[in-house]
Design a protein around this motif. Structure first.
Motif, PDB file in Angstrom:
ATOM      1  N   ARG A 185      50.623  64.843 -43.708  1.00 39.54           N
ATOM      2  CA  ARG A 185      50.958  65.833 -43.989  1.00 39.54           C
ATOM      3  C   ARG A 185      49.670  66.358 -44.642  1.00 39.54           C
ATOM      4  N   CYS A 186      50.090  68.213 -44.365  1.00 38.59           N
ATOM      5  CA  CYS A 186      48.271  68.732 -44.757  1.00 38.59           C
ATOM      6  C   CYS A 186      48.541  68.822 -46.303  1.00 38.59           C
ATOM      7  N   GLU A 187      46.841  68.379 -46.986  1.00 35.43           N
ATOM      8  CA  GLU A 187      46.683  68.246 -48.285  1.00 35.43           C
ATOM      9  C   GLU A 187      46.850  69.583 -49.317  1.00 35.43           C
ATOM     10  N   ALA A 188      46.709  70.952 -48.214  1.00 39.09           N
ATOM     11  CA  ALA A 188      46.727  72.506 -48.670  1.00 39.09           C
ATOM     12  C   ALA A 188      48.267  73.104 -48.833  1.00 39.09           C
ATOM     13  N   CYS A 189      48.590  72.821 -47.423  1.00 34.52           N
ATOM     14  CA  CYS A 189      49.848  73.138 -47.342  1.00 34.52           C
ATOM     15  C   CYS A 189      50.851  72.706 -47.838  1.00 34.52           C
ATOM     16  N   GLY A 190      51.064  71.509 -47.295  1.00 36.88           N
ATOM     17  CA  GLY A 190      52.019  70.436 -47.515  1.00 36.88           C
ATOM     18  C   GLY A 190      52.695  69.876 -46.112  1.00 36.88           C
TER      19      GLY A 190
ATOM     20  N   LEU B  73      43.835  67.875 -43.602  1.00 38.05           N
ATOM     21  CA  LEU B  73      43.779  69.441 -43.901  1.00 38.05           C
ATOM     22  C   LEU B  73      44.986  69.798 -41.733  1.00 38.05           C
ATOM     23  N   CYS B  74      45.832  70.704 -41.787  1.00 34.90           N
ATOM     24  CA  CYS B  74      46.226  70.994 -40.753  1.00 34.90           C
ATOM     25  C   CYS B  74      45.725  72.115 -40.373  1.00 34.90           C
ATOM     26  N   VAL B  75      45.289  72.448 -38.923  1.00 41.42           N
ATOM     27  CA  VAL B  75      44.609  73.565 -38.047  1.00 41.42           C
ATOM     28  C   VAL B  75      44.520  74.689 -38.667  1.00 41.42           C
ATOM     29  N   SER B  76      45.521  74.802 -39.401  1.00 41.24           N
ATOM     30  CA  SER B  76      45.376  75.932 -40.003  1.00 41.24           C
ATOM     31  C   SER B  76      44.321  76.695 -41.016  1.00 41.24           C
ATOM     32  N   CYS B  77      44.601  75.150 -41.808  1.00 42.69           N
ATOM     33  CA  CYS B  77      43.958  75.483 -43.326  1.00 42.69           C
ATOM     34  C   CYS B  77      42.816  74.959 -43.192  1.00 42.69           C
ATOM     35  N   LYS B  78      42.027  73.721 -42.233  1.00 44.40           N
ATOM     36  CA  LYS B  78      41.142  73.233 -41.633  1.00 44.40           C
ATOM     37  C   LYS B  78      40.623  75.285 -40.946  1.00 44.40           C
TER      38      LYS B  78
HETATM   39 ZN    ZN Z   1      48.206  73.260 -43.574  1.00 39.24          ZN
END
Ligand code: ZN
Length: 127
Positions: free
Chosen positions: A93-98, A114-119
């Motif tokens: 699970r992405c730590e930024a957007c969940g 993080l997912c790619v877009s948050c990264k």
């Molecule tokens: Zn994310």
């Protein structure tokens, strides 16, 4: 679906453990080589009347190895954190957007938080 997720987690866990081993080996090898260079460098300084030269090169190489070792230690810490998330059931699970991080990304970077877009967003903001 549940068994797919379980299989995926099991294989990610195996991958994380394998990478952990290899990073730990990097830490041990780089640290040991750096220590050898330190000893050789000390002897060199005693023997070398001219001063400069190889001793400096050795120091640079030793510092590089210590950087390699500390980066490998950071990776081990990230991997430990990822293994903790596998145990806790929050892995992937992405730590930024969940949102869930795509499996394809996790297969390449199993310790990703993080997912790619948050990264991408995070690295852009940093600049
Ligand atoms: Zn994310």
């Amino acid at each position: 679906m549940t068994s797919t997720t379980t299989d995926f987690l099991a294989s990610q866990r195996r991958e994380l453990l394998a990478r952990r081993e290899s990073y730990l080996a990097d830490v041990a090898r780089s640290t040991a080589t750096a220590l050898e260079l330190t000893e050789d460098g000390a002897n060199q300084d005693m023997a070398d009347e001219d001063g400069f030269g190889e001793g400096d090169t050795l120091n640079v190489e030793r510092d590089r190895l210590l950087v390699v070792a500390s980066e490998a230690k950071e990776r081990v810490a990230e991997i430990d954190a990822a293994l903790g998330r596998v145990e806790a059931g929050t892995y992937g699970r992405c730590e930024a957007c969940g949102k869930p991080i795509p499996h394809a990304r996790l297969e390449v970077v199993p310790e990703a938080t993080l997912c790619v877009s948050c990264k991408t967003g995070a690295s852009l903001r940093r600049k």
